[in-house]
Scaffold this active site. Structure first.
Site, short mmCIF file in Angstrom:
data_model
loop_
_atom_site.label_atom_id
_atom_site.label_comp_id
_atom_site.label_asym_id
_atom_site.label_seq_id
_atom_site.Cartn_x
_atom_site.Cartn_y
_atom_site.Cartn_z
CG ASP A 109 -0.36 0.03 2.53
OD1 ASP A 109 0.60 0.80 2.72
OD2 ASP A 109 -0.83 -0.70 3.43
CE LYS A 110 0.17 8.62 -1.12
NZ LYS A 110 -0.83 9.69 -1.23
#
Length: 240
Positions: A109-110
């Site tokens: 994820d980011k």
């Protein structure tokens, strides 16, 4: 062209290393793709990669060389090719490299960092992502508390969140200082935001999350934001 065999046209363009499926849909809709001499606008048309001749913008599409990369993903990048929110993606780390189209193997994820594999070999990627492979992934996670033995045991036991049971192969305290600690967490499955949701269910804040190994392949000393080709020895580690 057999309708019941092969793969859909937009997927074929992706598998051949030309572009993403989303980009392929655009090319097909614009009438820039011909199969066996005929313009095709149906993305779902089934094609045989061994027999059918696919041409894009009057150039034959042939299978690219197989490429296997490891990337040390920085925090703040999304693991996708086409982001509707126009956020920076991991592909910014590949700029300037002479590569065919490659896709991430799984996701980070980011806000997460660390080891990300990228390839144009879909069979290789599917094998690594298959839950049946039980390929362990190792993370170092900085948390906003110092968990005691009871908390570590509770984390290892797992929790059900939104109908999903989230567990870990192992959870160990690496080191602590002040009000924070580093944990080593090993998973053999990768549900969406698995570690963050597991820790949040126990009220534990994640400050950093770094994937340091996939199977027996370590991230090593690869500089953040850079990518390199896997060696034959490293590919063998993933094949075991």
């Amino acid at each position: 062209m057999g309708k019941s065999l092969g793969v859909s046209l937009h997927r074929a363009l992706s598998k051949l290393g030309l572009c993403s499926r989303t980009q392929a849909q655009v090319l097909i809709a614009e009438g820039r793709v011909r199969v066996n001499g005929k313009v095709v606008r149906d993305v779902s048309l089934r094609v045989d990669l061994d027999r059918d001749r696919i041409v894009v913008d009057d150039k034959p599409v042939v299978a690219e060389r197989k490429v296997y990369l490891m990337l040390n993903k920085p925090r703040g990048l999304v693991t996708t090719r086409d982001d509707p929110q126009q956020r920076d993606t991991v592909y910014t780390c590949l700029e300037g490299l002479d590569l065919p189209f490659v896709s991430p193997v799984g996701r980070l994820d980011k806000a997460s960092e660390g080891l990300l594999l990228m390839t144009n070999d879909t069979h290789f990627a599917n094998r690594l992502m298959d839950p049946a492979s039980h390929l362990p992934k190792t993370y170092h996670v900085q948390v906003g508390t110092v968990p005691d033995a009871t908390m570590l045991e509770a984390l290892h036991a797992g929790v059900t969140v939104d109908g999903e049971t989230l567990t870990a192969n192992s959870i160990a305290l690496l080191r602590s200082g002040g009000r924070t600690a580093w944990l080593e967490i090993v998973l053999d499955e990768g549900r969406n935001r698995h570690i963050r949701r597991l820790l949040a269910a126990h009220g534990i804040e994640v400050k950093r999350l770094i994937r340091i190994a996939i199977g027996r392949l370590p991230l090593g000393d690869l500089a953040k934001g850079t990518a390199r080709h896997l060696t034959a020895e490293e590919l063998a580690l993933l094949a075991d």
